[in-house]
Motif scaffolding. Structure first.
Motif, mmCIF file in Angstrom:
data_model
loop_
_atom_site.group_PDB
_atom_site.id
_atom_site.type_symbol
_atom_site.label_atom_id
_atom_site.label_comp_id
_atom_site.label_asym_id
_atom_site.label_seq_id
_atom_site.Cartn_x
_atom_site.Cartn_y
_atom_site.Cartn_z
ATOM 1 N N THR A 5 0.816 -1.216 0.000
ATOM 2 C CA THR A 5 0.000 0.000 0.000
ATOM 3 C C THR A 5 0.845 1.259 0.000
ATOM 4 O O THR A 5 0.471 2.266 -0.607
ATOM 5 N N GLY A 6 1.993 1.219 0.656
ATOM 6 C CA GLY A 6 2.788 2.431 0.808
ATOM 7 C C GLY A 6 3.787 2.711 -0.297
ATOM 8 O O GLY A 6 4.524 3.703 -0.226
ATOM 9 N N VAL A 7 3.845 1.885 -1.336
ATOM 10 C CA VAL A 7 4.842 2.083 -2.392
ATOM 11 C C VAL A 7 4.452 3.282 -3.269
ATOM 12 O O VAL A 7 3.310 3.409 -3.693
ATOM 13 N N ASP A 8 5.411 4.133 -3.527
ATOM 14 C CA ASP A 8 5.202 5.323 -4.358
ATOM 15 C C ASP A 8 4.921 4.895 -5.801
ATOM 16 O O ASP A 8 5.745 4.194 -6.403
ATOM 17 N N PRO A 9 3.804 5.295 -6.382
ATOM 18 C CA PRO A 9 3.463 4.879 -7.753
ATOM 19 C C PRO A 9 4.423 5.418 -8.806
ATOM 20 O O PRO A 9 4.418 4.954 -9.940
ATOM 21 N N ARG A 10 5.264 6.390 -8.430
ATOM 22 C CA ARG A 10 6.242 6.916 -9.387
ATOM 23 C C ARG A 10 7.374 5.920 -9.643
ATOM 24 O O ARG A 10 8.127 6.065 -10.594
ATOM 25 N N ILE A 11 7.480 4.905 -8.781
ATOM 26 C CA ILE A 11 8.542 3.917 -8.941
ATOM 27 C C ILE A 11 8.085 2.871 -9.954
ATOM 28 O O ILE A 11 7.220 2.051 -9.666
ATOM 29 N N LYS A 12 8.642 2.913 -11.137
ATOM 30 C CA LYS A 12 8.258 2.005 -12.226
ATOM 31 C C LYS A 12 9.240 0.850 -12.385
ATOM 32 O O LYS A 12 8.876 -0.215 -12.876
ATOM 33 N N ILE A 13 10.503 1.072 -12.027
ATOM 34 C CA ILE A 13 11.529 0.041 -12.069
ATOM 35 C C ILE A 13 12.040 -0.156 -10.648
ATOM 36 O O ILE A 13 12.408 0.804 -9.976
ATOM 37 N N GLY A 14 12.047 -1.404 -10.180
ATOM 38 C CA GLY A 14 12.517 -1.669 -8.823
ATOM 39 C C GLY A 14 11.430 -1.618 -7.772
ATOM 40 O O GLY A 14 11.707 -1.608 -6.575
ATOM 41 N N GLU A 15 10.169 -1.596 -8.231
ATOM 42 C CA GLU A 15 9.059 -1.499 -7.277
ATOM 43 C C GLU A 15 8.933 -2.746 -6.410
ATOM 44 O O GLU A 15 8.475 -2.670 -5.258
ATOM 45 N N ASP A 16 9.337 -3.903 -6.929
ATOM 46 C CA ASP A 16 9.234 -5.153 -6.160
ATOM 47 C C ASP A 16 9.950 -5.056 -4.821
ATOM 48 O O ASP A 16 9.424 -5.443 -3.778
ATOM 49 N N GLN A 17 11.192 -4.561 -4.857
ATOM 50 C CA GLN A 17 11.996 -4.547 -3.647
ATOM 51 C C GLN A 17 11.426 -3.635 -2.564
ATOM 52 O O GLN A 17 11.705 -3.826 -1.381
ATOM 53 N N CYS A 18 10.609 -2.663 -2.972
ATOM 54 C CA CYS A 18 9.993 -1.759 -1.994
ATOM 55 C C CYS A 18 8.962 -2.480 -1.132
ATOM 56 O O CYS A 18 8.557 -1.975 -0.090
ATOM 57 N N VAL A 19 8.545 -3.654 -1.584
ATOM 58 C CA VAL A 19 7.652 -4.509 -0.795
ATOM 59 C C VAL A 19 8.446 -5.635 -0.142
ATOM 60 O O VAL A 19 8.325 -5.899 1.053
ATOM 61 N N VAL A 20 9.298 -6.272 -0.934
ATOM 62 C CA VAL A 20 10.002 -7.473 -0.465
ATOM 63 C C VAL A 20 10.914 -7.177 0.718
ATOM 64 O O VAL A 20 10.858 -7.871 1.750
ATOM 65 N N LYS A 21 11.755 -6.151 0.624
ATOM 66 C CA LYS A 21 12.740 -5.897 1.680
ATOM 67 C C LYS A 21 12.076 -5.516 3.010
ATOM 68 O O LYS A 21 12.444 -6.070 4.058
ATOM 69 N N PRO A 22 11.085 -4.605 3.034
ATOM 70 C CA PRO A 22 10.405 -4.335 4.303
ATOM 71 C C PRO A 22 9.672 -5.559 4.860
ATOM 72 O O PRO A 22 9.629 -5.760 6.079
#
Length: 329
Positions: free
Chosen positions: A178-195
């Motif tokens: 839910t908290g991932v910035d929609p401006r992130i088009k490349i590398g968005e996976d890690q913004c969920v996986v690492k946390p």
């Protein structure tokens, strides 16, 4: 319900049937399949509706195009499974994927479960097993074995960033998706996986390859595009918000990762339809960003590692070297 399988759908008409059927033909039937039509301009949306009409396990969401992040958020909002599995619309899974995960979940109840994958080419598949050893990792073991390279260590090693080939306990997944910035088009996976891994109390590694990652030359990650120069900082800020940087060496890891991402984004600027003079000026302006200057100053890499070379190239504005790297990749 055990699993919610979320599939973002955008311009995957050629591959969508194989993807959907790989889920619907699972040996484990305790799942729902959520197809998120992200405003796809081809016939993908019609194919989604076709599957929903003939199988009650299929949910379809039609939305205006917003990218992978918004599509996964939309899927997570309606998911009811105990665990969420993310599957890209041009990939597919082995028939026993969910059954294998279900057996592990029933026995160990981990917050996260992961497996290996195949790089699926048109003529053959290349096996890619997990780096981590098979078995259950409790919190203490996660901290001891995975935290040291969760984001990026001095040698450039990092925990698998892909959101696919994994199952996440839904309450953890939805919180961080839910908290991932929609401006992130490349590398968005890690913004969920690492946390998610940082917060997980347990994790299980399956030493089997059950996911097929299609090597599609038309996909975003394989195209010679121009990456947004603000994204490395957005990802770093995301990590700093969701991961306690006072623990271990996480701030140092985040800086290293930002430098790694920044180098790739800078190199991609040479794909732009601009003069080389303009491109160099844009890069210089970017390298004057206070966050990037701090990351470059604080980053420590193993001598002569790829990260060390990238850091040197950026610090010294070695444009010829950066351009040569981009031309060859």
């Amino acid at each position: 319900m055990k699993f919610s399988v979320i599939v973002p759908v955008y311009k995957v008409e050629r591959f969508l049937r194989q993807c959907a059927e790989s889920v619907l033909n699972q040996t484990c039937g305790d799942f729902e399949l959520i197809l998120v039509d992200d405003g796809s301009p081809d016939k993908s949306g019609e194919i989604c509706d076709e599957y929903a009409a003939k199988d009650a396990r299929v949910k379809v969401i039609h939305k205006t195009n917003g990218g992978l992040v918004s599509a996964r958020k939309a899927g997570g909002a309606v998911a009811v499974g105990e665990y969420v599995v993310c599957l890209d619309g041009d990939d597919y899974i082995a028939p026993n994927f969910l059954e294998t995960f279900a057996k592990v979940i029933d026995e160990y109840s981990p917050d996260i479960c992961l497996c290996g994958f195949y790089k699926a080419y048109s003529e053959n598949n290349v096996k890619c097993l997990p780096f981590e050893n098979r078995g259950l990792y409790d919190k203490e073991t996660i901290e001891k074995r995975i935290y040291p390279y969760l984001i990026e260590n001095k040698n450039g090693r990092y925990f698998s960033s892909s959101i696919w080939a994994k199952a996440f306990r839904r309450k953890i997944y939805t919180k961080y998706q839910t908290g991932v910035d929609p401006r992130i088009k490349i590398g968005e996976d890690q913004c969920v996986v690492k946390p998610c891994v940082f917060r997980a109390e347990s994790l299980y590694v399956i030493d089997e390859c059950l996911y097929y990652y299609r090597q599609n030359d038309e996909s975003m990650t394989k195209s010679k595009g121009v990456f947004d120069l603000s994204v490395p900082k957005l990802i770093a800020n995301r990590f700093e918000k969701e991961i306690d940087v006072s623990l271990f060496d996480f701030q140092a890891q985040i800086y290293r990762h930002a430098v790694h991402d920044l180098f790739n984004a800078v190199a991609s600027q040479f794909n732009a339809k601009r003069s080389e003079k303009e491109i160099k000026q844009i890069i210089r302006q970017t390298l004057n960003d206070e966050y990037y200057k701090k990351a470059l100053k604080e980053s420590r890499f193993a001598f002569l590692s790829k990260g060390w070379l990238a850091c040197k190239a950026l610090k010294n504005k070695l444009f010829f070297l950066i351009k040569a790297y981009n031309d060859r990749r």
